[in-house]
Motif scaffolding. Sequence first.
Motif, PDB file in Angstrom:
ATOM      1  N   PRO A   1      51.432  -4.834   5.850  1.00  0.00           N
ATOM      2  CA  PRO A   1      50.350  -4.240   6.649  1.00  0.00           C
ATOM      3  C   PRO A   1      49.054  -4.085   5.870  1.00  0.00           C
ATOM      4  O   PRO A   1      47.957  -4.231   6.435  1.00  0.00           O
ATOM      5  CB  PRO A   1      50.927  -2.876   7.049  1.00  0.00           C
ATOM      6  N   PHE A   2      49.144  -3.812   4.575  1.00  0.00           N
ATOM      7  CA  PHE A   2      47.946  -3.673   3.751  1.00  0.00           C
ATOM      8  C   PHE A   2      47.278  -5.027   3.534  1.00  0.00           C
ATOM      9  O   PHE A   2      46.052  -5.156   3.630  1.00  0.00           O
ATOM     10  CB  PHE A   2      48.305  -3.039   2.400  1.00  0.00           C
ATOM     11  N   LEU A   3      48.069  -6.051   3.249  1.00  0.00           N
ATOM     12  CA  LEU A   3      47.514  -7.372   2.988  1.00  0.00           C
ATOM     13  C   LEU A   3      46.931  -8.010   4.248  1.00  0.00           C
ATOM     14  O   LEU A   3      45.899  -8.689   4.204  1.00  0.00           O
ATOM     15  CB  LEU A   3      48.596  -8.274   2.393  1.00  0.00           C
ATOM     16  N   LEU A   4      47.582  -7.788   5.385  1.00  0.00           N
ATOM     17  CA  LEU A   4      47.111  -8.388   6.638  1.00  0.00           C
ATOM     18  C   LEU A   4      45.805  -7.779   7.122  1.00  0.00           C
ATOM     19  O   LEU A   4      45.130  -8.358   7.988  1.00  0.00           O
ATOM     20  CB  LEU A   4      48.185  -8.236   7.721  1.00  0.00           C
ATOM     21  N   SER A   5      45.428  -6.629   6.580  1.00  0.00           N
ATOM     22  CA  SER A   5      44.175  -5.989   7.014  1.00  0.00           C
ATOM     23  C   SER A   5      42.969  -6.868   6.735  1.00  0.00           C
ATOM     24  O   SER A   5      41.932  -6.730   7.383  1.00  0.00           O
ATOM     25  CB  SER A   5      44.010  -4.638   6.316  1.00  0.00           C
ATOM     26  N   VAL A   6      43.083  -7.800   5.773  1.00  0.00           N
ATOM     27  CA  VAL A   6      41.947  -8.650   5.442  1.00  0.00           C
ATOM     28  C   VAL A   6      41.544  -9.519   6.630  1.00  0.00           C
ATOM     29  O   VAL A   6      40.357  -9.849   6.804  1.00  0.00           O
ATOM     30  CB  VAL A   6      42.277  -9.514   4.200  1.00  0.00           C
ATOM     31  N   ILE A   7      42.500  -9.877   7.469  1.00  0.00           N
ATOM     32  CA  ILE A   7      42.181 -10.676   8.664  1.00  0.00           C
ATOM     33  C   ILE A   7      41.327  -9.860   9.635  1.00  0.00           C
ATOM     34  O   ILE A   7      40.320 -10.347  10.170  1.00  0.00           O
ATOM     35  CB  ILE A   7      43.476 -11.144   9.351  1.00  0.00           C
TER      36      ILE A   7
END
Length: 471
Positions: free
Chosen positions: A217-223
């Motif tokens: 969830p933290f990494l996907l926030s970049v999208i």
Amino acid sequence: MPASVEPSAPETSPRPHDAVDESHSNIPRHRIILASLIGTTIEFYDFYIYATAAVSIFPLLFFYGDEGSALLASMATFGAAFVARPLGAIIFGHYGDKVGRKATLVGALLTMGIATFLIGLLPTYQQIGLWAPALLTILRFSQGLGLGGEWSGAALLASETARPGKRAQAAMWPQLGAPFGFILANGLFLVLATLFSYDSTASDLSDPFLVWGWRLPFLLSVIMVGVGLYVRLRIEETPVFAKAMASNERVKAPIGEVFRRNWWEIILGTFIMLATYGLFYLMTTWVLSYAIGSNETGGLGYGYQDFLVLQLVAIVFFAIFVPVAGKLADKFGRRPMLIVVTVAIMLFGLSFGFWLSADSMGTGEDLNIWQMLIFLAVGMTLMGLTFGPMSAVLPELFPTNTRYTGSGVAYNAASILGAALTPFVAAWLVQNHGVAAVGLYLAGLGALTVIALVLAPETSKKSLYTQASAD
């Protein structure tokens, strides 16, 4: 009682050209709605994935000690962002009042998004020892800086382009970012926990969810940040601020100006937001820790995934009642509507012992899910009603040339008193005095908010084309 505008420069009264509409602002209404809503949705998503992890993941991975101590330490890092938020309001407010709303909103979004992405890359306590909680705290602080500058900018984008008599309804769009962000954050955590078959009641550090699944969830926030930047770079400056620039009404130091001329409004705005913050973080962060916590720490021992489902259902009531609140605030006025809602919040707090005690609610698999769902739904309904008008109420307290700074400082100062301390204090109260004491704490916050509302002016008819005089 000090006035927000000195006698030498009284507020301008509403005039025909003060009636802002789409043709006047040259910003299509749908673009304003999308830009104000998507940014706060992303910011609150980033904020809530940390809140969820702070309860269920970080005590296991980033802190050393027994279960209760690790939870309190994790709650303390959760609160670090609220200390940063007033500082973020000052920094971004300075540029929001001097450079403009648009550029500042982009900066706030990037600050929050980068910090969130980096949290997903952090090594754990088992890997680097005390550096892990230290780095986590720094990035959490950075999240707070970003959110401190985000909210007031989004609120001004919506309110400074509103039609006369519809300001609370127009300004409620960024408020919907809170429930939408919560649904995205917790919905994603629920999906991942289900896919990984993660059981919070029998945690094992070798579980794939604790090894790497929680990072997604933290990494996907970049999208989402990329989408938010695209939308925000396509908006124009608000007509209210553009007029202030054209008239050379900007001040050199907005923070000094607002504290010198509008310190009373900052105090009022802070305490007007107090009960709202306390209610929300009790109904999201604390109640999650209470529900899934072990019986030894005073919790109910309920499953993590099962409780997230209840929260996601209840948050829908939050989203539904945000626009309802906007309409009520425009129809009946800010003060009368919010006083009634805050009194209801106080009564709700006094009922915590009835709703949440282990004897009444049950524990573990015997927990009364319908009673818990009704409790959450009532709390979230009240949250929607109190939070909905705030993006109109706080900006209306301040003049144009210090509005970004003033509303941001008040909003985020309230976060320290009403939110940063609340999950920590509530967890301590449960462990030492029982769950009814948590409700008394909420009722106390509500009483302070009612006092502030009684002392505050009614601002629903106030023109946003106002400024403080220059010496």
